[in-house]
Structures are given as C-alpha cells and as structure tokens.
Design a protein around this motif. Structure first.
Motif, mmCIF file in Angstrom:
data_model
loop_
_atom_site.group_PDB
_atom_site.id
_atom_site.type_symbol
_atom_site.label_atom_id
_atom_site.label_comp_id
_atom_site.label_asym_id
_atom_site.label_seq_id
_atom_site.Cartn_x
_atom_site.Cartn_y
_atom_site.Cartn_z
ATOM 1 N N LYS A 192 0.828 -1.204 0.000
ATOM 2 C CA LYS A 192 0.000 0.000 0.000
ATOM 3 C C LYS A 192 0.868 1.262 0.000
ATOM 4 O O LYS A 192 1.937 1.277 0.616
ATOM 5 C CB LYS A 192 -0.896 0.003 1.241
ATOM 6 C CG LYS A 192 -1.889 -1.141 1.294
ATOM 7 C CD LYS A 192 -2.781 -1.043 2.517
ATOM 8 C CE LYS A 192 -2.008 -1.371 3.785
ATOM 9 N NZ LYS A 192 -2.902 -1.432 4.962
ATOM 10 N N PRO A 193 0.415 2.308 -0.672
ATOM 11 C CA PRO A 193 1.113 3.598 -0.578
ATOM 12 C C PRO A 193 1.022 4.138 0.850
ATOM 13 O O PRO A 193 0.146 3.741 1.622
ATOM 14 C CB PRO A 193 0.340 4.502 -1.541
ATOM 15 C CG PRO A 193 -0.488 3.585 -2.383
ATOM 16 C CD PRO A 193 -0.751 2.370 -1.561
ATOM 17 N N LYS A 194 1.917 5.049 1.182
ATOM 18 C CA LYS A 194 1.826 5.715 2.467
ATOM 19 C C LYS A 194 0.501 6.473 2.525
ATOM 20 O O LYS A 194 0.103 7.132 1.556
ATOM 21 C CB LYS A 194 2.988 6.682 2.658
ATOM 22 C CG LYS A 194 4.350 5.993 2.788
ATOM 23 C CD LYS A 194 4.456 5.257 4.109
ATOM 24 C CE LYS A 194 5.858 4.664 4.291
ATOM 25 N NZ LYS A 194 5.995 3.922 5.556
ATOM 26 N N THR A 195 -0.162 6.380 3.668
ATOM 27 C CA THR A 195 -1.495 6.965 3.804
ATOM 28 C C THR A 195 -1.557 7.865 5.023
ATOM 29 O O THR A 195 -1.014 7.528 6.080
ATOM 30 C CB THR A 195 -2.554 5.855 3.933
ATOM 31 O OG1 THR A 195 -2.510 5.021 2.771
ATOM 32 C CG2 THR A 195 -3.949 6.443 4.069
ATOM 33 N N ILE A 196 -2.212 9.008 4.874
ATOM 34 C CA ILE A 196 -2.476 9.880 6.009
ATOM 35 C C ILE A 196 -3.973 9.874 6.277
ATOM 36 O O ILE A 196 -4.781 10.016 5.359
ATOM 37 C CB ILE A 196 -1.973 11.322 5.762
ATOM 38 C CG1 ILE A 196 -2.277 12.196 6.993
ATOM 39 C CG2 ILE A 196 -2.571 11.924 4.511
ATOM 40 C CD1 ILE A 196 -1.687 13.595 6.909
ATOM 41 N N PHE A 197 -4.342 9.622 7.528
ATOM 42 C CA PHE A 197 -5.742 9.720 7.923
ATOM 43 C C PHE A 197 -6.031 11.187 8.225
ATOM 44 O O PHE A 197 -5.514 11.755 9.181
ATOM 45 C CB PHE A 197 -6.011 8.846 9.151
ATOM 46 C CG PHE A 197 -7.423 8.945 9.655
ATOM 47 C CD1 PHE A 197 -8.493 8.666 8.820
ATOM 48 C CD2 PHE A 197 -7.684 9.321 10.969
ATOM 49 C CE1 PHE A 197 -9.794 8.764 9.281
ATOM 50 C CE2 PHE A 197 -8.973 9.416 11.434
ATOM 51 C CZ PHE A 197 -10.038 9.138 10.594
ATOM 52 N N PHE A 198 -6.830 11.808 7.375
ATOM 53 C CA PHE A 198 -7.090 13.240 7.470
ATOM 54 C C PHE A 198 -8.589 13.477 7.359
ATOM 55 O O PHE A 198 -9.121 13.743 6.272
ATOM 56 C CB PHE A 198 -6.334 13.982 6.359
ATOM 57 C CG PHE A 198 -6.197 15.459 6.584
ATOM 58 C CD1 PHE A 198 -5.257 15.957 7.472
ATOM 59 C CD2 PHE A 198 -7.013 16.360 5.910
ATOM 60 C CE1 PHE A 198 -5.123 17.316 7.680
ATOM 61 C CE2 PHE A 198 -6.890 17.721 6.113
ATOM 62 C CZ PHE A 198 -5.942 18.202 7.007
ATOM 63 N N PRO A 199 -9.313 13.350 8.469
ATOM 64 C CA PRO A 199 -10.762 13.585 8.434
ATOM 65 C C PRO A 199 -11.086 14.962 7.861
ATOM 66 O O PRO A 199 -10.218 15.828 7.764
ATOM 67 C CB PRO A 199 -11.168 13.491 9.916
ATOM 68 C CG PRO A 199 -10.084 12.698 10.562
ATOM 69 C CD PRO A 199 -8.822 13.023 9.817
ATOM 70 N N LEU A 200 -12.334 15.190 7.539
ATOM 71 C CA LEU A 200 -12.706 16.413 6.828
ATOM 72 C C LEU A 200 -12.455 17.671 7.661
ATOM 73 O O LEU A 200 -12.178 18.725 7.124
ATOM 74 C CB LEU A 200 -14.170 16.336 6.407
ATOM 75 C CG LEU A 200 -14.501 15.145 5.499
ATOM 76 C CD1 LEU A 200 -15.989 15.056 5.255
ATOM 77 C CD2 LEU A 200 -13.751 15.244 4.184
ATOM 78 N N TYR A 201 -12.565 17.554 8.955
ATOM 79 C CA TYR A 201 -12.251 18.636 9.892
ATOM 80 C C TYR A 201 -13.186 19.838 9.759
ATOM 81 O O TYR A 201 -13.921 19.995 8.796
ATOM 82 C CB TYR A 201 -10.796 19.090 9.748
ATOM 83 C CG TYR A 201 -9.787 18.074 10.271
ATOM 84 C CD1 TYR A 201 -9.826 17.634 11.587
ATOM 85 C CD2 TYR A 201 -8.791 17.569 9.435
ATOM 86 C CE1 TYR A 201 -8.896 16.720 12.072
ATOM 87 C CE2 TYR A 201 -7.857 16.645 9.899
ATOM 88 C CZ TYR A 201 -7.918 16.228 11.224
ATOM 89 O OH TYR A 201 -7.010 15.318 11.695
ATOM 90 N N CYS A 202 -13.124 20.694 10.780
ATOM 91 C CA CYS A 202 -13.895 21.933 10.815
ATOM 92 C C CYS A 202 -13.051 23.076 10.261
ATOM 93 O O CYS A 202 -11.835 23.090 10.432
ATOM 94 C CB CYS A 202 -14.292 22.267 12.260
ATOM 95 S SG CYS A 202 -15.345 21.035 13.054
ATOM 96 N N ASP A 203 -13.710 24.031 9.641
ATOM 97 C CA ASP A 203 -13.037 25.239 9.182
ATOM 98 C C ASP A 203 -13.186 26.302 10.271
ATOM 99 O O ASP A 203 -14.289 26.803 10.520
ATOM 100 C CB ASP A 203 -13.648 25.722 7.868
ATOM 101 C CG ASP A 203 -12.854 26.854 7.235
ATOM 102 O OD1 ASP A 203 -12.261 27.654 7.986
ATOM 103 O OD2 ASP A 203 -12.833 26.949 5.992
#
Length: 409
Positions: A192-203
């Motif tokens: 697998k490629p390197k993966t970052i878990f980056f939820p959509l988050y609040c602005d």
C-alpha cells in the motif's frame, strides 16, 4: 414533463456535447494546439478531479495560508460548483473531456505535486499518468467497498479500475474516512502507498456561537446536503429521500429545515417545495454556499444526519454506513449546534459520542425523538462542541497534511 424525463434529456444533451467535443479536442491535441495560455506560476500544487468536492477548497484555503504553494484547480466544467469554490486558487481551469484535460495540463509548468480528488477517479487517474509528477489521491467515498465488484451498473464498471489504480499506484493517499483499509483488503493490495488519515475537519473561520435554549414548543432541526426525489430508486437513494422523515418529525411538532446541496438537481426540489407549502412545520430553503452555511445553520437547535442500513435494498454495502464520513458532521460543529446521528453510521456516531457533540439514535427512536431531545442538557453539549471543534479544526491539523506532502515530493 416528469423530473426523471427532464434529467434524462439533460444527460443526453451533456454526454452528447462531451462526445462530440472530444473528437474536436483530440484533433487539437494531436496538432499541439494549446487550450489555455502557458502557466508559469511557481511551486504549483495542482488539484485535479471530476467533481469539485466542497472539502477541497476548504482544505486548499488553509494550505495556502500555511505554505508557499501556488494553488491551481482543474475540474470538469459540468461539476464545477461555484458555491464550493474559494479565492485561494490562483487559477481555475474547467475541462470538457479527457483530451481537453490533457491540452490544459500540458500548459501548466512548475508542478511540484498533484493532489487528485475523488469520486470519481477516472480524470484524476488520467492526470496522474499524463503528468508523471508526485501524486497523492484524496478519497472520501470509496466506491470499491460501496458496491459489489461484480456490479451491474455500467458506469461503475468503468470507474472502479481507475479508483483501484489510483489507490494502489499513488505516491500517497489522503484518507478522509475509515473506508480506505477495507478497500485495500478487498483489492488484495500487498504494497500500500503511504497513507495519512485526514478527516474532513472543521473550518475555524466559520465557527459560530450557540447561546440558545430549548423551548419545547419551538424546536428546529436542520439538514444540509443532498436530497433525492421519490422518483429515484430507493435502493440507491433511500437515505436522501426525506418524505417519511418529514412526516415523522413534523407529527411531533418539530420544525424540520432542509438546505439542499448546491450541486443538487433542480428536478429533486419540486416535491419538497410542495410539501413546504402544505406543512407548516417543514421548511425547504435555497442552497447555501460553504462560506455562509455555518452561519445559516446556527439559527437552528440541532443538525440531523440519518442513514439506516435497512432503508434500502442493499445495493450498497452495509460497510458504507459503518465506515463513511460526511462534511455535514463538521458543518454542524462549525455552526455550534448538536448533531442527531443514526447509530448505523458507526464511524460518524463514534465521533459524536467521543467528543460529546450530540446524540446517536436508532431508527425506532426517531418516532419519539422530541421527548429524547427535551431530556438533553443542551447547554453542556453546546459547550462541548465549542471545545471539541478546536481540536478538530483545520487550523490545528493542516500542518500534518503539509508534512505529508513534503514526504511525497
């Protein structure tokens, strides 16, 4: 003319134009005729995809603030939604077909990194192979796990191989939800490629205060997102067909407001507008741009997002409900209002419970939701939202993505 017929005619017109224009653009590409003037902007971070997703401009705005990238957006003209966009992009190019896309890409110099976004993945995959630059693939909805790989949907048969290629061959993957691990398992991906878990988050720019209290005779619930008309197949659209939910909520004398997505088809509005005129507790509003959405939602008491596995005929996998994520969860936090979420949406329900920003309910509890709401400590939940959204804000977390970018160059 019935809504489904109008939509069919529109599709014929759109796809006909794309097909005819592709022959012209193929000839121009062969002859080396450029589609745009040469772009020589420095240190370009190129966002490219078919459907402009609202998460992309929100993310891009914070990238621009915290880095020296020059941001360029390239997306399909049919799916460019101005209400989702943001002035953070130094240039925006809209393509009409694959050859036109290549003609545009050929004119963009100094690309440091390509950030492809999905769904869909076809045009992102074209850009990945055509440019041969460091590439990260951004996934919110992973269709590999939503439908059986032996699907009978023709459009999906064509799409899934491109999604798989992007997931497997990208230099990095930005995972917005928990779906990505299940996708790799189903794809039997060994490396697998390197993966970052980056939820959509609040602005953080959109944060609103909530000083409201609950009046039992004047409680307002709101939903912001896609809506579907009753003419559509409930096996695919059941959780965005709100006719039964409108009846259930308004019979309890709860006010229910809907703000459709700016990308929604006008044909899906009409029956909801008719219900609005007939039912004093139901209110159907015009679409709102992302920049104004949180302020608008903050007028109400609760945001609602329901999705129950048994609401459709399982054309979509139950894993969709278990692992998916949606931006409205963070829109509600930005607006300061508690979320009512179904417990079948397991990952999203976990977020709501973990940060104490609302309540998780079963399908049966919707029938008595008013009595449940009246028992809540509304002020405490509103204070929890104020604290938790700081932790889940883009301002605090964007550096993680920028560091991930640096490792992929």
């Amino acid at each position: 003319m019935k809504p489904q017929h109008r939509i069919l005619l529109h599709k014929i017109k759109v796809f006909g134009f794309e097909k005819i224009s592709s022959y012209w653009d193929a000839l121009l590409f062969f002859l080396g005729v450029p589609a745009i003037a040469k772009s020589n902007l420095p240190n370009v971070l190129l966002f490219v995809g078919e459907h402009l997703q609202p998460r992309i401009p929100r993310m891009a705005k914070w990238i621009k603030r915290e880095s020296d990238y020059t941001l360029i957006l390239v997306c399909h003209r049919r799916w460019y939604v101005k209400e989702f966009s943001d002035p953070c992009f130094s240039a925006v190019y809209q393509f009409r077909n694959v050859c036109h896309l290549k003609r545009i890409l050929k004119q963009i110099n100094n690309i440091t990194l390509v950030h492809g976004f999905a769904p869909k993945s076809y045009f992102s995959n074209v850009a990945r192979t055509f440019l041969n630059k460091p590439y990260v693939h951004d996934m919110q909805d992973v269709w590999t796990i939503y439908y059986n790989k032996n699907t009978k949907l023709n459009w999906l048969k064509k799409e899934l191989p491109h999604e798989a290629e992007c997931l497997i061959k990208a230099d990095g993957v930005v995972a917005n939800s928990m779906e990505i691990n299940e996708a790799y398992r189903q794809l039997k991906c060994k490396k697998k490629p390197k993966t970052i878990f980056f939820p959509l988050y609040c602005d953080d720019d959109f944060f609103q205060e909530n000083n409201k209290t609950i009046d039992p005779d004047n409680i307002h619930l709101v939903y912001a997102g896609s809506v579907a008309g009753s003419y559509k197949d409930p096996a695919q659209y059941g959780n965005t067909q709100f006719h039964n939910l409108i009846k259930t909520l308004t019979e309890q004398k709860l006010h229910f407001h809907i703000y459709p997505s700016p990308s929604n088809s006008r044909a899906d509005y009409e029956e909801y507008e008719k219900i609005d005129k007939q039912n004093p507790y139901f209110h159907f509003h015009a679409p709102i741009a992302q920049q104004q959405l949180a302020k608008e939602l903050s007028k109400y008491h609760f945001g609602i997002h329901l999705g129950f596995v048994n609401d459709n005929s399982h054309k979509q996998s139950p894993l969709k409900y278990k692992l998916c994520i949606t931006l409205k969860l963070f829109n509600y936090m930005e607006s300061g209002i508690p979320t009512i979420i179904s417990n079948d949406l397991e990952f999203q329900s976990f977020i709501v419970r973990r940060y104490k920003t609302g309540i998780s309910v079963s399908k049966n509890e919707i029938n008595t939701i008013k009595s449940i709401l009246l028992q809540l400590d509304y002020v405490t939940i509103a204070n929890n939202i104020k604290i938790s959204r700081e932790k889940l804000g883009l301002k605090r977390n964007i550096k993680r993505l920028l560091n991930f970018y640096t490792s992929k160059k």
